[in-house]
Enzyme design. Structure first.
Site, short mmCIF file in Angstrom:
data_model
loop_
_atom_site.label_atom_id
_atom_site.label_comp_id
_atom_site.label_asym_id
_atom_site.label_seq_id
_atom_site.Cartn_x
_atom_site.Cartn_y
_atom_site.Cartn_z
N LYS A 119 59.13 31.15 -36.22
CA LYS A 119 59.03 30.22 -35.09
C LYS A 119 57.70 30.46 -34.42
O LYS A 119 57.14 31.57 -34.49
CB LYS A 119 60.16 30.51 -34.07
CG LYS A 119 60.49 29.31 -33.22
CD LYS A 119 61.38 28.36 -33.98
CE LYS A 119 61.88 27.23 -33.15
NZ LYS A 119 63.03 26.58 -33.82
N1 GLU Z 1 62.52 23.20 -35.06
C1 GLU Z 1 63.60 22.85 -35.97
C2 GLU Z 1 64.66 23.93 -35.96
O1 GLU Z 1 64.83 24.64 -35.00
C3 GLU Z 1 63.09 22.47 -37.34
C4 GLU Z 1 62.34 23.54 -38.07
C5 GLU Z 1 61.68 23.07 -39.35
O2 GLU Z 1 61.84 21.90 -39.71
O3 GLU Z 1 61.02 23.88 -39.97
O4 GLU Z 1 65.44 24.06 -36.88
#
Ligand code: GLU
Length: 416
Positions: free
Chosen positions: A108
């Site tokens: 993240k």
């Molecule tokens: N931000 C989204 C999540 O928390 C998508 C992450 C992604 O597509 O890599 O799952």
């Protein structure tokens, strides 16, 4: 926000992780390896503001676990996106990609800022500087960012351009891009659509008819908006929705399309005609079939969990329940469908986007939605069957599957 302010979001996620490690009988060293982020970076993000001044923001990228494939996870622009929050969300990504069995690890990123107070040009400069400051950690086979709260397809286009200006044209470096710039059909709606697949499956198992089911959606960003819209299309009655400034309610069901139109003209719901107004706290306590928190973490906590009157809680947001709240609602017999299952639709379609980018091809939306449905339904059935077999909650089952797979692959790879 959560009352249990002593625990960071990362500590809270690790309460769930540790219980799972206990059930799986992981030894102490493996447990410690899986709990901690593998690699993390903090960067300064200086931005020339429109008035000529310079503001320096804090940015992060946390690569939590890459045993099962390249690191994968969104970039959050939010005032609360500090290192602990980003760590928590990175850890959830590791268990999420594992649970739905797509070949990625968990990561993240975040920049601590309030994007609503920044101009488009300031956001563009911030995004590009952040990208060039973390660029050496990224790679199509190393780490692939995506949108999260406060970011969108425009942000991803800027990130891809900043990365490509160093490495050459690299569409697979981020997902969630605009369709005309390497994005996938169906990606924008994917998290909401995945949430709906989970609700439909659970409703069937619980004998609830989705037509006419009463829905409350907290948060009206990408995920909340698509969830509300798709549920209404299916015949559900969306009785309450909220945004950052407050909530709207209608006993006979809100016209979700009218609410979306209203939001295009007005920042807040507070002046929408033909509905009643509630506070966000009141909204969460409405009597309904499915309560869908779809915004920030920690909104259901020890202070309000005993007043929740939903039949089921469906976590479209990441980590909306604190561990105390989770225990309280479990004791009260309210099932909770956990975030790492419910909101996995976004990263699943990110996987399809990445795949399409790798072989320079585009799928039809129908194919995207069909394959999304298959993966979500399989993950739901795995969680349900594990919960029944082991006599545990859906969250416990989801963590056991997710953590168990990562531990197993780390072992066969000979990580240590
Ligand atoms: N931000 C989204 C999540 O928390 C998508 C992450 C992604 O597509 O890599 O799952």
């Amino acid at each position: 926000m959560a009352q249990a302010a002593k625990m960071s979001a990362f500590d809270e996620v690790n309460v769930f992780f540790d219980r799972s490690a206990d059930r799986l009988g992981l030894d102490d060293g493996i447990r410690e390896m899986l709990r901690r982020p593998w690699r993390e970076l903090g960067v300064a993000v200086p931005v020339r503001m429109d008035d000529g001044s310079v503001q320096v923001f804090s940015g992060y990228r946390v690569q939590h676990n890459g045993a099962r494939g390249p690191y994968k996870g969104g970039i959050r622009f939010h005032p609360q996106a500090d290192q602990e929050e980003v760590r928590a969300l990175a850890s959830l990504m590791s268990w999420k990609t594992s649970l739905v069995n797509i070949p990625f690890g968990g990561a993240k990123g975040g920049v601590q800022c309030d994007p609503r107070t920044l101009s488009k040009e300031e956001l563009r400069r911030l995004t590009r500087r952040y990208t060039t400051n973390i660029e050496h950690m990224l790679g199509v086979n190393r780490d692939i960012p995506a949108p999260d709260m406060g970011t969108n397809s425009q942000t991803m286009a800027w990130m891809m351009d900043a990365y490509s200006s160093i490495h050459g044209y690299t569409p697979g470096i981020v997902t969630g891009k605009p369709i005309e710039f390497g994005g996938s059909a169906g990606r924008e709606a994917a998290t909401g659509r995945g949430t709906v697949f989970i609700i439909v499956n659970l409703a069937k198992d619980m004998g609830i008819d989705p037509v006419g089911a009463r829905i409350v959606v907290q948060g009206f960003g990408n995920v909340g908006m698509w969830t509300a819209r798709l549920l209404q299309e299916m015949g559900c009655s969306v009785i309450g929705i909220s945004d950052i400034g407050g909530a709207i309610y209608s006993e006979s069901g809100i016209d979700v399309d009218a609410a979306i139109e209203h939001k295009k003209r007005s920042e807040l719901f507070s002046d929408m005609p033909g509905v009643d107004y509630l506070t966000n706290e009141e909204l969460l306590e409405l009597e309904c079939d499915f309560l869908v928190p779809a915004a920030i973490d920690g909104v259901i906590h020890s202070g309000n969990a005993s007043r929740i009157k939903a039949r089921v809680i469906v976590e479209a947001a990441n980590h909306p329940l604190t561990p105390e709240a989770d225990e309280i609602v479990n004791d009260r017999g309210i099932p909770v469908l956990p975030d790492i299952l419910v909101n996995a639709g976004g990263v699943i379609v990110s996987y399809f986007e990445w795949t399409q980018n790798l072989y320079q091809h585009q799928w039809e939306e129908e194919r995207v939605n069909d394959e999304l449905s298959k993966i979500m339904t399989k993950a739901y059935e795995d969680v349900r069957d594990t919960a029944r077999r082991d006599g545990i909650t859906y969250r416990e089952a989801a963590f056991d599957i997710g953590v168990g797979r990562v531990a197993h692959v780390a072992d066969i790879r000979g990580f240590i």
